[in-house]
Design a protein around this motif. Structure first.
Motif, PDB file in Angstrom:
ATOM      1  N   GLY A   8       1.968 -13.324   7.359  1.00  0.00           N
ATOM      2  CA  GLY A   8       0.726 -12.723   7.840  1.00  0.00           C
ATOM      3  C   GLY A   8       0.726 -11.210   7.940  1.00  0.00           C
ATOM      4  N   PRO A   9       1.616 -10.613   8.732  1.00  0.00           N
ATOM      5  CA  PRO A   9       1.606  -9.156   8.869  1.00  0.00           C
ATOM      6  C   PRO A   9       1.953  -8.427   7.577  1.00  0.00           C
ATOM      7  CG  PRO A   9       2.880 -10.164  10.626  1.00  0.00           C
ATOM      8  CD  PRO A   9       2.547 -11.245   9.652  1.00  0.00           C
ATOM      9  N   ALA A  10       2.761  -9.052   6.729  1.00  0.00           N
ATOM     10  CA  ALA A  10       3.185  -8.390   5.493  1.00  0.00           C
ATOM     11  C   ALA A  10       2.116  -8.418   4.423  1.00  0.00           C
ATOM     12  CB  ALA A  10       4.451  -9.053   4.963  1.00  0.00           C
ATOM     13  N   THR A  11       1.093  -9.236   4.587  1.00  0.00           N
ATOM     14  CA  THR A  11       0.071  -9.357   3.542  1.00  0.00           C
ATOM     15  C   THR A  11      -1.325  -8.970   4.019  1.00  0.00           C
ATOM     16  OG1 THR A  11      -0.192 -11.703   4.061  1.00  0.00           O
ATOM     17  CG2 THR A  11       1.318 -11.140   2.270  1.00  0.00           C
ATOM     18  N   LYS A  12      -1.412  -8.158   5.065  1.00  0.00           N
ATOM     19  CA  LYS A  12      -2.719  -7.612   5.446  1.00  0.00           C
ATOM     20  C   LYS A  12      -3.183  -6.690   4.332  1.00  0.00           C
ATOM     21  CE  LYS A  12      -2.348  -7.656  10.434  1.00  0.00           C
ATOM     22  NZ  LYS A  12      -2.286  -6.825  11.631  1.00  0.00           N
ATOM     23  N   ILE A  13      -4.459  -6.714   4.067  1.00  0.00           N
ATOM     24  CA  ILE A  13      -4.984  -5.962   2.913  1.00  0.00           C
ATOM     25  C   ILE A  13      -4.744  -4.458   3.064  1.00  0.00           C
ATOM     26  CG2 ILE A  13      -7.342  -5.757   3.758  1.00  0.00           C
ATOM     27  CD1 ILE A  13      -6.313  -6.543   0.156  1.00  0.00           C
ATOM     28  N   THR A  14      -4.833  -3.927   4.283  1.00  0.00           N
ATOM     29  CA  THR A  14      -4.589  -2.490   4.453  1.00  0.00           C
ATOM     30  C   THR A  14      -3.123  -2.160   4.213  1.00  0.00           C
ATOM     31  OG1 THR A  14      -4.365  -2.895   6.829  1.00  0.00           O
ATOM     32  CG2 THR A  14      -6.495  -2.124   6.053  1.00  0.00           C
ATOM     33  N   ASN A  15      -2.230  -3.023   4.694  1.00  0.00           N
ATOM     34  CA  ASN A  15      -0.801  -2.801   4.448  1.00  0.00           C
ATOM     35  C   ASN A  15      -0.482  -2.902   2.959  1.00  0.00           C
ATOM     36  OD1 ASN A  15      -0.662  -2.687   7.191  1.00  0.00           O
ATOM     37  ND2 ASN A  15       0.493  -4.578   7.429  1.00  0.00           N
ATOM     38  N   LEU A  16      -1.078  -3.889   2.295  1.00  0.00           N
ATOM     39  CA  LEU A  16      -0.828  -4.061   0.861  1.00  0.00           C
ATOM     40  C   LEU A  16      -1.295  -2.846   0.063  1.00  0.00           C
ATOM     41  CD1 LEU A  16      -1.682  -7.812   0.271  1.00  0.00           C
ATOM     42  CD2 LEU A  16       0.565  -6.739   0.309  1.00  0.00           C
ATOM     43  N   GLY A  17      -2.445  -2.311   0.436  1.00  0.00           N
ATOM     44  CA  GLY A  17      -2.943  -1.121  -0.257  1.00  0.00           C
ATOM     45  C   GLY A  17      -2.003   0.063  -0.106  1.00  0.00           C
ATOM     46  N   ALA A  18      -1.502   0.262   1.111  1.00  0.00           N
ATOM     47  CA  ALA A  18      -0.578   1.374   1.347  1.00  0.00           C
ATOM     48  C   ALA A  18       0.733   1.159   0.607  1.00  0.00           C
ATOM     49  CB  ALA A  18      -0.332   1.522   2.844  1.00  0.00           C
ATOM     50  N   VAL A  19       1.241  -0.066   0.629  1.00  0.00           N
ATOM     51  CA  VAL A  19       2.497  -0.362  -0.062  1.00  0.00           C
ATOM     52  C   VAL A  19       2.350  -0.161  -1.563  1.00  0.00           C
ATOM     53  CG1 VAL A  19       4.115  -2.221  -0.632  1.00  0.00           C
ATOM     54  CG2 VAL A  19       3.389  -1.894   1.718  1.00  0.00           C
ATOM     55  N   LYS A  20       1.200  -0.549  -2.120  1.00  0.00           N
ATOM     56  CA  LYS A  20       0.974  -0.377  -3.556  1.00  0.00           C
ATOM     57  C   LYS A  20       0.934   1.097  -3.941  1.00  0.00           C
ATOM     58  CE  LYS A  20      -2.201  -1.475  -7.257  1.00  0.00           C
ATOM     59  NZ  LYS A  20      -3.543  -1.922  -7.592  1.00  0.00           N
ATOM     60  N   ILE A  21       0.313   1.905  -3.108  1.00  0.00           N
ATOM     61  CA  ILE A  21       0.251   3.347  -3.390  1.00  0.00           C
ATOM     62  C   ILE A  21       1.651   3.966  -3.334  1.00  0.00           C
ATOM     63  CG2 ILE A  21      -0.555   5.559  -2.467  1.00  0.00           C
ATOM     64  CD1 ILE A  21      -3.131   4.069  -1.645  1.00  0.00           C
ATOM     65  N   VAL A  22       2.424   3.577  -2.341  1.00  0.00           N
ATOM     66  CA  VAL A  22       3.749   4.170  -2.155  1.00  0.00           C
ATOM     67  C   VAL A  22       4.744   3.686  -3.209  1.00  0.00           C
ATOM     68  CG1 VAL A  22       5.722   4.276  -0.582  1.00  0.00           C
ATOM     69  CG2 VAL A  22       3.415   4.567   0.299  1.00  0.00           C
ATOM     70  N   LEU A  23       4.743   2.373  -3.501  1.00  0.00           N
ATOM     71  CA  LEU A  23       5.760   1.807  -4.379  1.00  0.00           C
ATOM     72  C   LEU A  23       5.393   1.811  -5.863  1.00  0.00           C
ATOM     73  CD1 LEU A  23       6.934  -1.331  -2.359  1.00  0.00           C
ATOM     74  CD2 LEU A  23       7.985   0.930  -2.463  1.00  0.00           C
ATOM     75  N   GLY A  24       4.122   1.786  -6.173  1.00  0.00           N
ATOM     76  CA  GLY A  24       3.715   1.611  -7.564  1.00  0.00           C
ATOM     77  C   GLY A  24       3.496   0.122  -7.849  1.00  0.00           C
ATOM     78  N   VAL A  25       2.898  -0.174  -8.987  1.00  0.00           N
ATOM     79  CA  VAL A  25       2.475  -1.540  -9.286  1.00  0.00           C
ATOM     80  C   VAL A  25       3.660  -2.492  -9.458  1.00  0.00           C
ATOM     81  CG1 VAL A  25       1.205  -2.985 -10.918  1.00  0.00           C
ATOM     82  CG2 VAL A  25       0.307  -0.745 -10.299  1.00  0.00           C
ATOM     83  N   ARG A  26       4.648  -2.097 -10.227  1.00  0.00           N
ATOM     84  CA  ARG A  26       5.767  -3.008 -10.506  1.00  0.00           C
ATOM     85  C   ARG A  26       6.538  -3.384  -9.234  1.00  0.00           C
ATOM     86  NH1 ARG A  26      10.786  -2.241 -14.710  1.00  0.00           N
ATOM     87  NH2 ARG A  26      11.748  -4.219 -14.191  1.00  0.00           N
ATOM     88  N   LYS A  27       6.883  -2.386  -8.433  1.00  0.00           N
ATOM     89  CA  LYS A  27       7.598  -2.666  -7.186  1.00  0.00           C
ATOM     90  C   LYS A  27       6.705  -3.374  -6.177  1.00  0.00           C
ATOM     91  CE  LYS A  27      10.950   0.989  -7.739  1.00  0.00           C
ATOM     92  NZ  LYS A  27      11.443   2.274  -7.261  1.00  0.00           N
TER      93      LYS A  27
END
Length: 93
Positions: free
Chosen positions: A48-67
């Motif tokens: 649940g906490p790891a897949t919140k849409i706001t968290n996912l957006g931030a993680v995608k920006i920081v890590l890039g698509v592949r990571k």
């Protein structure tokens, strides 16, 4: 005083937990009463906490698509395996 300090001063630790994580706990509690396995509840609480849409957006920006894709796969795999382990430990005894 700062009003949010009362969230962390509750004498009952369970009430403190419910104040901070109330929605997931209430939903999971209802599902457990309806017959959901304890391992599934554990997987839901991990994912649940790891897949919140706001968290996912931030993680995608920081890590890039592949990571980011690896992150999502890892979270899902870990929560699945943790749920299986919880079920094995709970229902084995």
């Amino acid at each position: 005083l700062f009003p949010y300090t009362t969230l962390f001063r509750s004498p009952n630790p369970f009430l403190r937990f419910l104040k901070n994580f109330g929605r997931n706990v209430k939903a999971t509690g209802g599902w457990l009463l309806d017959g959901m396995s304890i391992g599934s509840a554990a997987a839901f609480m991990i994912t649940g906490p790891a897949t919140k849409i706001t968290n996912l957006g931030a993680v995608k920006i920081v890590l890039g698509v592949r990571k980011f894709v690896l992150y999502v796969v890892y979270v899902m795999a870990f929560s699945f395996l943790a749920g299986l382990l919880v079920n094995l430990l709970i229902y084995a005894y």
